[in-house]
Structures are given as structure tokens and as C-alpha cells.
Design an enzyme around this catalytic site. Structure first.
Site, PDB file in Angstrom:
ATOM      1  N   PHE A 108     -15.486  10.540  10.053  1.00 23.55           N
ATOM      2  CA  PHE A 108     -15.101  11.368   8.911  1.00 23.55           C
ATOM      3  C   PHE A 108     -15.560  10.731   7.614  1.00 23.55           C
ATOM      4  O   PHE A 108     -15.856   9.528   7.546  1.00 23.55           O
ATOM      5  CB  PHE A 108     -13.579  11.605   8.894  1.00 23.55           C
ATOM      6  CG  PHE A 108     -12.754  10.380   8.612  1.00 23.55           C
ATOM      7  CD1 PHE A 108     -12.349  10.076   7.325  1.00 23.55           C
ATOM      8  CD2 PHE A 108     -12.373   9.530   9.642  1.00 23.55           C
ATOM      9  CE1 PHE A 108     -11.584   8.949   7.062  1.00 23.55           C
ATOM     10  CE2 PHE A 108     -11.600   8.398   9.395  1.00 23.55           C
ATOM     11  CZ  PHE A 108     -11.210   8.113   8.101  1.00 23.55           C
ATOM     12  N   CYS A 109     -15.645  11.563   6.579  1.00 26.89           N
ATOM     13  CA  CYS A 109     -16.051  11.121   5.249  1.00 26.89           C
ATOM     14  C   CYS A 109     -15.470  12.118   4.254  1.00 26.89           C
ATOM     15  O   CYS A 109     -14.587  12.908   4.600  1.00 26.89           O
ATOM     16  CB  CYS A 109     -17.571  11.029   5.155  1.00 26.89           C
ATOM     17  SG  CYS A 109     -18.420  12.573   5.581  1.00 26.89           S
ATOM     18  N   THR A 110     -15.956  12.126   3.039  1.00 26.17           N
ATOM     19  CA  THR A 110     -15.359  12.973   2.010  1.00 26.17           C
ATOM     20  C   THR A 110     -15.556  14.457   2.295  1.00 26.17           C
ATOM     21  O   THR A 110     -14.604  15.226   2.360  1.00 26.17           O
ATOM     22  CB  THR A 110     -15.940  12.632   0.632  1.00 26.17           C
ATOM     23  OG1 THR A 110     -15.813  11.236   0.398  1.00 26.17           O
ATOM     24  CG2 THR A 110     -15.223  13.411  -0.463  1.00 26.17           C
ATOM     25  N   CYS A 136     -20.484  11.696   7.716  1.00 26.89           N
ATOM     26  CA  CYS A 136     -20.000  11.642   9.105  1.00 26.89           C
ATOM     27  C   CYS A 136     -20.876  12.469  10.031  1.00 26.89           C
ATOM     28  O   CYS A 136     -20.908  12.222  11.242  1.00 26.89           O
ATOM     29  CB  CYS A 136     -18.537  12.054   9.204  1.00 26.89           C
ATOM     30  SG  CYS A 136     -18.026  13.492   8.276  1.00 26.89           S
ATOM     31  N   ILE A 141     -12.828  15.135   4.762  1.00 28.00           N
ATOM     32  CA  ILE A 141     -11.450  15.017   4.291  1.00 28.00           C
ATOM     33  C   ILE A 141     -11.068  16.194   3.404  1.00 28.00           C
ATOM     34  O   ILE A 141      -9.950  16.715   3.470  1.00 28.00           O
ATOM     35  CB  ILE A 141     -11.256  13.697   3.525  1.00 28.00           C
ATOM     36  CG1 ILE A 141     -11.543  12.499   4.429  1.00 28.00           C
ATOM     37  CG2 ILE A 141      -9.845  13.580   2.948  1.00 28.00           C
ATOM     38  CD1 ILE A 141     -11.720  11.185   3.676  1.00 28.00           C
TER      39      ILE A 141
END
Length: 248
Positions: A183-185, A190, A212
Site C-alpha cells: 500500500f501507499c498514498t 504499491c 490509503i
């Protein structure tokens, strides 16, 4: 009271040619819609962070989606009381998110993804639908992780995304036998990370669809601790997508 500012983040991996032409068009279109923010263009696609009125954002997105290359681009939305960008920039880059690993080409095929609501259920149950334990892998930079991350997420303390391939090689064995959710922003890092993990032979890898920000948008943020760092004047967003300043 004035209407809130609408903020969007979106990306799309798609082959683009004639980048200066694309840049000129998008400069004109964002100006016509009175938008501020950043658009990155590269041969591998587009990455954008924009803010403006609802009308301006809607008008711009209609124009962008009218192009076949971006017909299915899906933004993440949030609002703020003021515009978190000082100017509008459309920049040409080698990669829309730099990894320095040219064999990874998301346009050629995405890694499997898990949507926000399914992930929320997996986290509550402590396993995926096959019964495997779940490992959350944060692909962001260390200073972003420090603002908030998923509970018990793996954090390799990288300073920039170009360090992710080396960190993966060093920690690959730790991921064996588990369902790994990168996951990432907003989803862009990701997505590349999940493809790289599949390339090196890690099974059962997913990317968090929309990152996210989409998780906050579609759930109550269950399992996430703290806020999400964003690269604009809001600094971080809480799970309700409200701006939250970093502690001094």
C-alpha cells in the site's frame, strides 16, 4: 460561506507519446478550469494532484476522460477549506513514479488488487478469504510512514522509492507463505511494488486499490493508526479525509 475546495489524486499507467503536446494541452485545460496542483507526464503515463472548485474539477475530468488513454482513470476525492497548492505545474518526467527498474511495466498487466472494503474485512478477521495470514507492506518513504500507517505494517525505512527493490531483495524470505498487501498514498507506488514482488517469485501479492486515500474514502479507516502524509499544504489527512497538521 464559500464552497469547499475539491482535491483529487489520480494516476494511470498508459503509453504516451509526444509528451510536449500533452503538456501544452493540459496547461491550457487546467488554466481554463482555474485549477492548481501538479501533473506529471512520462512515457509510462500520468500522475496528478489537483485542487479547485467542484465545477472546475468536473470539467477537467470530463475532458481528460474523453481521451481514450484516460477513459477509465479513477480519482480519489477529498475537500479542504482552501487550495493546498500555490501554483499549477505540468512536468515531464522519465517515470511518473521513479523506481529505476525498467522491467516493471504496469501497463502490460497489473498485479491483483484488493478493494478497501475487502481489506477492511480481512484485517478484522486476521486473514484473507483462503485463511492465509495477512502482511501489510508500506511502500512509502520513512517520513511518510511516521505520520501514520496500518497497524503492524512492515516498514523497511526507505528514504526514496528507488530503494524499494534492494529492500525487497534483503527481506524477501520474510514474506513467504503470507498474503502480502502493498500500500501507499494513492496506489501508484504499491502498484509497481506488487509487480516487482511477483517478478521475484513472491506468491499471493495484492496491491491496495486506490491506496490509503481510497481506503479512507470508502471505510472508517479501521486498522490504520495516525494520519496519511500528503505532498501539499494540508500536510496530512486523517481517516475522515480532513486536513491535520503535523506535530511541531
Amino acid at each position: 460561506m464559500s464552497d469547499p475546495i475539491v482535491n483529487i489524486a489520480a494516476y494511470k499507467f498508459v503509453s504516451l507519446n509526444d509528451l510536449p503536446v500533452w503538456r501544452a494541452q493540459l496547461v491550457d485545460e487546467t488554466a481554463a478550469c482555474s485549477l492548481k496542483g501538479t501533473i506529471l507526464l512520462a512515457p509510462e503515463g500520468i500522475n496528478l494532484f489537483l485542487a479547485g472548485t467542484q465545477r472546475g474539477i468536473d470539467t477537467f475530468m470530463r475532458g481528460l476522460r474523453a481521451r481514450p488513454e484516460f477513459a477509465d482513470i479513477e480519482p480519489k476525492y477529498s475537500t479542504s477549506d482552501s487550495t493546498p497548492f500555490r501554483k499549477m505545474r505540468v512536468r515531464l518526467k522519465r517515470e511518473i513514479i521513479r523506481m529505476d527498474h525498467p522491467a516493471i511495466k504496469p501497463e502490460s498487466g497489473r498485479a491483483p488488487s484488493v478493494d478497501a472494503k475487502t481489506l477492511s474485512r480481512w484485517l478484522a478477521e486476521g486473514r484473507d478469504d483462503t485463511g492465509r495470514p495477512i502482511v501489510m507492506l508500506d511502500t512509502r518513504n520513512a517520513f511518510e510512514v511516521d505520520a501514520g500507517t496500518f497497524e503492524n505494517a512492515i516498514d523497511w525505512r526507505i528514504d526514496r522509492f528507488t530503494q524499494f527493490p534492494e529492500a525487497l531483495r534483503a527481506h524477501r524470505d520474510e514474506l513467504a507463505g503470507k498474503t502480502v498487501v502493498s500500500f501507499c498514498t494513492g496506489g501508484i507506488r504499491c502498484e509497481k511494488a506488487a509487480l516487482l514482488m511477483a517478478e521475484v517469485g513472491i506468491d499471493n501479492v495484492y496491491q491496495l486499490e486506490g491506496g490509503i486515500l481510497k481506503y479512507f474514502e470508502e471505510t472508517d479507516g479501521a486498522g490504520y493508526r495516525g494520519n496519511c502524509f500528503v505532498f501539499d499544504d494540508r500536510e496530512t489527512l486523517d481517516p475522515g479525509l480532513a486536513p491535520a497538521r503535523l506535530a511541531p
